[in-house]
Design an enzyme around this catalytic site. Sequence first.
Site, mmCIF file in Angstrom:
data_model
loop_
_atom_site.group_PDB
_atom_site.id
_atom_site.type_symbol
_atom_site.label_atom_id
_atom_site.label_comp_id
_atom_site.label_asym_id
_atom_site.label_seq_id
_atom_site.Cartn_x
_atom_site.Cartn_y
_atom_site.Cartn_z
ATOM 1 N N VAL A 70 0.829 -1.210 0.000
ATOM 2 C CA VAL A 70 0.000 0.000 0.000
ATOM 3 C C VAL A 70 0.858 1.253 0.000
ATOM 4 O O VAL A 70 0.564 2.224 -0.725
ATOM 5 C CB VAL A 70 -0.957 -0.014 1.205
ATOM 6 C CG1 VAL A 70 -1.785 1.272 1.236
ATOM 7 C CG2 VAL A 70 -1.873 -1.220 1.141
ATOM 8 N N ALA A 99 -7.110 18.866 -4.858
ATOM 9 C CA ALA A 99 -6.772 19.220 -3.479
ATOM 10 C C ALA A 99 -6.607 20.728 -3.297
ATOM 11 O O ALA A 99 -6.678 21.229 -2.170
ATOM 12 C CB ALA A 99 -5.490 18.509 -3.053
ATOM 13 N N ARG A 147 11.078 -0.960 7.576
ATOM 14 C CA ARG A 147 11.995 -1.810 8.326
ATOM 15 C C ARG A 147 13.341 -1.968 7.626
ATOM 16 O O ARG A 147 14.393 -1.947 8.250
ATOM 17 C CB ARG A 147 11.374 -3.191 8.542
ATOM 18 C CG ARG A 147 10.199 -3.213 9.492
ATOM 19 C CD ARG A 147 9.822 -4.648 9.833
ATOM 20 N NE ARG A 147 8.577 -4.724 10.580
ATOM 21 C CZ ARG A 147 7.393 -4.869 10.035
ATOM 22 N NH1 ARG A 147 7.283 -4.961 8.715
ATOM 23 N NH2 ARG A 147 6.310 -4.937 10.769
ATOM 24 N N ILE A 204 -13.220 1.176 -1.040
ATOM 25 C CA ILE A 204 -14.631 1.550 -1.041
ATOM 26 C C ILE A 204 -14.818 2.753 -0.115
ATOM 27 O O ILE A 204 -14.456 2.687 1.063
ATOM 28 C CB ILE A 204 -15.508 0.387 -0.546
ATOM 29 C CG1 ILE A 204 -15.226 -0.889 -1.343
ATOM 30 C CG2 ILE A 204 -16.984 0.756 -0.655
ATOM 31 C CD1 ILE A 204 -15.925 -2.114 -0.792
ATOM 32 N N ASP A 239 -10.621 -9.914 11.581
ATOM 33 C CA ASP A 239 -10.428 -8.757 10.703
ATOM 34 C C ASP A 239 -11.771 -8.087 10.408
ATOM 35 O O ASP A 239 -11.899 -6.860 10.483
ATOM 36 C CB ASP A 239 -9.757 -9.205 9.403
ATOM 37 C CG ASP A 239 -9.626 -8.083 8.391
ATOM 38 O OD1 ASP A 239 -8.699 -7.266 8.542
ATOM 39 O OD2 ASP A 239 -10.444 -8.016 7.455
ATOM 40 N N LYS A 290 -13.350 -4.123 11.496
ATOM 41 C CA LYS A 290 -14.023 -3.187 10.593
ATOM 42 C C LYS A 290 -15.448 -2.904 11.035
ATOM 43 O O LYS A 290 -15.923 -1.761 10.972
ATOM 44 C CB LYS A 290 -13.992 -3.751 9.170
ATOM 45 C CG LYS A 290 -12.587 -3.943 8.616
ATOM 46 C CD LYS A 290 -12.608 -4.736 7.313
ATOM 47 C CE LYS A 290 -11.210 -5.061 6.828
ATOM 48 N NZ LYS A 290 -11.218 -5.930 5.626
#
Length: 436
Positions: A15, A34, A46, A138, A203, A207
Amino acid sequence: MSAPLRIALAGLGTVGIGVIRLLQANRDLVTTRAGRPLEIVSVSARDRTLDRGVDLSPYAWEEDMTAMAARDDVDVVVELVGGSDGPALTLARNAIAANKHFVTANKAMIAHHGLALAHASEAHGTALKFEAAVAGGIPVVKGLREGAAANAIEQIYGILNGTANYILSTMEASGADFATTLKDAQALGYAEADPTFDIEGVDAAHKLSILAAISFGAKVDFDAVACEGISRVRAADIAQADVLGYVIRLIGWADVAEIESGAPALLQQVKPCLVPKGHPLAHVTGATNAVVAEGNFSGRLLFQGAGAGDGPTASAVVADLIDIARGEAGNPFSVPTSELIAMEPAESGERTGQTYLRFTVTDRPGVLAEITAAMRDANVSIESLIQQGRANDGGEVLVAMVTHDGPERCVDAAVALLSGSASLTAPPLVMKILEE
């Protein structure tokens, strides 16, 4: 044009690199929308030596990502590392304390610490944004906070985990069992080496707790989510559901009921459910996510799309950055934290509906009578019942049934009556049937 929005980016995985590529590919478009340039000034990960396929030389490297919060040349910190605690949480706290805006895709951290972080961001007058934490690309957080802001949300539910949905819809298409499908999903990269959070519903529960807070003005309460995964779903269950006109999906569900005191109580559950083939969620296959919100004036709203991946999730992160660049902070959970309500967990027992039950029992006389007697004694009315045995004598038998509409507490009572029965070789699988 206004001065650039200066960004520190922690986490250069799929990501994080997606965010860099999006800002490079859509630079002019993003700047126009923007009202100012979005400029990455610092990055951290890392391993500095890893080849990530993009040029990182224009950005200052921080070995310790938590140091990003102290940089004078940073306006907003983006956290894409993950984990509910540890460095990610330290970075969030430090960034907000240093009057930096904060953007994250970390659903576990928001589910566990979102209320405290939101309270701190309000105190410092900074933005806390987490669109990418729920359902990837989404825009469901923005849709609920803004597009549906005029509505009282009556219920919110949906498919919130792409891995679980990929496994179930693949079992549906192939007829393969759970273990085989999970192994194939891991080989294809749809499931982690340790898939526990995905297949056991954790998970999705993270959410759901966030969506429930936004929808109902409740304080985030992850610990109150009743959670059950898909690891006990068999190919035979999927085949039986198909015959009955359903598909099986892992559904996260939340709504509010009134308890005896008159106070609101919040029901939150993640469980495999039977979904009618005519329902929009029945057609959601693969690693896709979909969320249904029922507004009292808008009616049914459906949000559907990719729930993960570099492009969709990066898109959600940058959408949050554009909001910040425009000066659109907003309340993280729709209302100020002082107005969020600590709701009691709601009991599901008085809720009515149909239920699917599957029993795995020994192949001997009298077992079916024992099961139906328990249903009778618990006031559960059976609409249909199918018994399917194995070819070998003395093997297990699967007994599946669908109940008529009735209170969930009656089904729970029937299961309790059968608890410890020598006839059952495994605990019953109980799945709610969604209304169309």
